[in-house]
Design a protein around this motif. Structure first.
Motif, PDB file in Angstrom:
ATOM      1  N   MET A  99      -9.831 -11.979  -9.251  1.00  0.00           N
ATOM      2  CA  MET A  99      -8.816 -12.149 -10.261  1.00  0.00           C
ATOM      3  C   MET A  99      -8.500 -10.813 -10.931  1.00  0.00           C
ATOM      4  N   VAL A 100      -9.515 -10.018 -11.236  1.00  0.00           N
ATOM      5  CA  VAL A 100      -9.296  -8.741 -11.906  1.00  0.00           C
ATOM      6  C   VAL A 100      -8.756  -7.709 -10.923  1.00  0.00           C
ATOM      7  N   ARG A 101      -9.190  -7.761  -9.665  1.00  0.00           N
ATOM      8  CA  ARG A 101      -8.738  -6.783  -8.676  1.00  0.00           C
ATOM      9  C   ARG A 101      -7.229  -6.881  -8.438  1.00  0.00           C
ATOM     10  N   GLY A 102      -6.648  -8.051  -8.574  1.00  0.00           N
ATOM     11  CA  GLY A 102      -5.226  -8.236  -8.364  1.00  0.00           C
ATOM     12  C   GLY A 102      -4.362  -7.734  -9.513  1.00  0.00           C
ATOM     13  N   GLU A 103      -4.948  -7.306 -10.604  1.00  0.00           N
ATOM     14  CA  GLU A 103      -4.191  -6.843 -11.764  1.00  0.00           C
ATOM     15  C   GLU A 103      -3.708  -5.400 -11.619  1.00  0.00           C
ATOM     16  N   LEU A 104      -4.210  -4.675 -10.633  1.00  0.00           N
ATOM     17  CA  LEU A 104      -3.785  -3.303 -10.336  1.00  0.00           C
ATOM     18  C   LEU A 104      -3.901  -2.381 -11.549  1.00  0.00           C
ATOM     19  N   HIS A 105      -5.118  -2.194 -12.020  1.00  0.00           N
ATOM     20  CA  HIS A 105      -5.363  -1.296 -13.146  1.00  0.00           C
ATOM     21  C   HIS A 105      -5.238   0.148 -12.692  1.00  0.00           C
ATOM     22  N   SER A 106      -4.760   1.008 -13.580  1.00  0.00           N
ATOM     23  CA  SER A 106      -4.559   2.407 -13.219  1.00  0.00           C
ATOM     24  C   SER A 106      -5.843   3.228 -13.319  1.00  0.00           C
ATOM     25  N   THR A 107      -6.829   2.761 -14.089  1.00  0.00           N
ATOM     26  CA  THR A 107      -8.101   3.483 -14.193  1.00  0.00           C
ATOM     27  C   THR A 107      -9.259   2.518 -14.012  1.00  0.00           C
ATOM     28  N   GLN A 108     -10.396   3.079 -13.687  1.00  0.00           N
ATOM     29  CA  GLN A 108     -11.610   2.281 -13.549  1.00  0.00           C
ATOM     30  C   GLN A 108     -12.046   1.712 -14.901  1.00  0.00           C
ATOM     31  N   THR A 109     -11.778   2.447 -15.971  1.00  0.00           N
ATOM     32  CA  THR A 109     -12.130   1.972 -17.314  1.00  0.00           C
ATOM     33  C   THR A 109     -11.348   0.712 -17.673  1.00  0.00           C
ATOM     34  N   GLU A 110     -10.061   0.698 -17.371  1.00  0.00           N
ATOM     35  CA  GLU A 110      -9.255  -0.501 -17.629  1.00  0.00           C
ATOM     36  C   GLU A 110      -9.758  -1.684 -16.809  1.00  0.00           C
ATOM     37  N   PHE A 111     -10.120  -1.419 -15.565  1.00  0.00           N
ATOM     38  CA  PHE A 111     -10.656  -2.473 -14.701  1.00  0.00           C
ATOM     39  C   PHE A 111     -11.938  -3.051 -15.285  1.00  0.00           C
ATOM     40  N   GLN A 112     -12.857  -2.167 -15.691  1.00  0.00           N
ATOM     41  CA  GLN A 112     -14.134  -2.639 -16.234  1.00  0.00           C
ATOM     42  C   GLN A 112     -13.956  -3.356 -17.564  1.00  0.00           C
ATOM     43  N   ALA A 113     -13.039  -2.890 -18.414  1.00  0.00           N
ATOM     44  CA  ALA A 113     -12.785  -3.566 -19.690  1.00  0.00           C
ATOM     45  C   ALA A 113     -12.210  -4.957 -19.459  1.00  0.00           C
ATOM     46  N   SER A 114     -11.292  -5.072 -18.528  1.00  0.00           N
ATOM     47  CA  SER A 114     -10.703  -6.374 -18.216  1.00  0.00           C
ATOM     48  C   SER A 114     -11.753  -7.321 -17.632  1.00  0.00           C
ATOM     49  N   LEU A 115     -12.571  -6.810 -16.739  1.00  0.00           N
ATOM     50  CA  LEU A 115     -13.640  -7.622 -16.151  1.00  0.00           C
ATOM     51  C   LEU A 115     -14.632  -8.067 -17.217  1.00  0.00           C
ATOM     52  N   SER A 116     -15.016  -7.162 -18.115  1.00  0.00           N
ATOM     53  CA  SER A 116     -15.956  -7.501 -19.192  1.00  0.00           C
ATOM     54  C   SER A 116     -15.412  -8.613 -20.078  1.00  0.00           C
TER      55      SER A 116
END
Length: 157
Positions: free
Chosen positions: A1-18
């Motif tokens: 679910m989070v991988r499909g959001e296409l975050h521009s940075t790893q930090t945004e990805f990890q914050a969304s996942l958290s």
């Protein structure tokens, strides 16, 4: 679910996942328990809501750092390292040696979600059972200390 959001940075990805993991864990810890016990009406009786909340916090305080100490990923790493060291052909490249001595990845989103879930659940249930605050603090302090010890020995680039 989070991988499909296409975050521009790893930090945004990890914050969304958290955030998503925190919400899911809070739902399982707070909402499900609260709804089930308020529907059946057993709040303070034997085996009621207060007893269940107390057991959930004791289990959370012990099981979380128990999983840090007895992590299957760490044991798999040590087993794999032992298997590679038993082989007849030597490791010759730096990349092979780096892979052999690199510890498993530290999962920041999951750790953050667990800290947030424990803190928010303690805040939610503290008016009903005040003892959950020191239990949650004890569990978080032990887990934080163990995480720092493990992170100290990770030599990831």
């Amino acid at each position: 679910m989070v991988r499909g959001e296409l975050h521009s940075t790893q930090t945004e990805f990890q914050a969304s996942l958290s955030m998503k993991v925190t919400i899911a864990q809070l739902f399982n810890t707070i909402i499900v328990i609260f709804i089930v016990y308020t529907m059946f009406g057993n709040i303070a009786g034997p085996g009621g809501l207060t007893y269940t909340i107390f057991l959930v916090f004791i289990t959370n305080a012990l099981a979380q750092w128990g999983l840090v100490v007895f992590s299957p990923a760490h044991y798999w790493y040590y087993f794999w390292k032992w298997e590679v060291s038993r082989k007849k052909e030597p490791l010759v490249t730096q990349k092979q040696l780096n892979e052999l001595y690199r510890l498993p990845e530290f999962d920041f989103p999951l750790k953050y979600a667990n800290y947030a879930k424990t803190t928010l659940a303690a805040c939610f249930f503290a008016p009903l059972i005040p003892i959950v605050v020191p239990i949650a603090f004890f569990g978080l302090a032990i887990e934080y200390w163990l995480d720092m010890v493990i992170k100290k020995f990770q030599f990831d680039d």
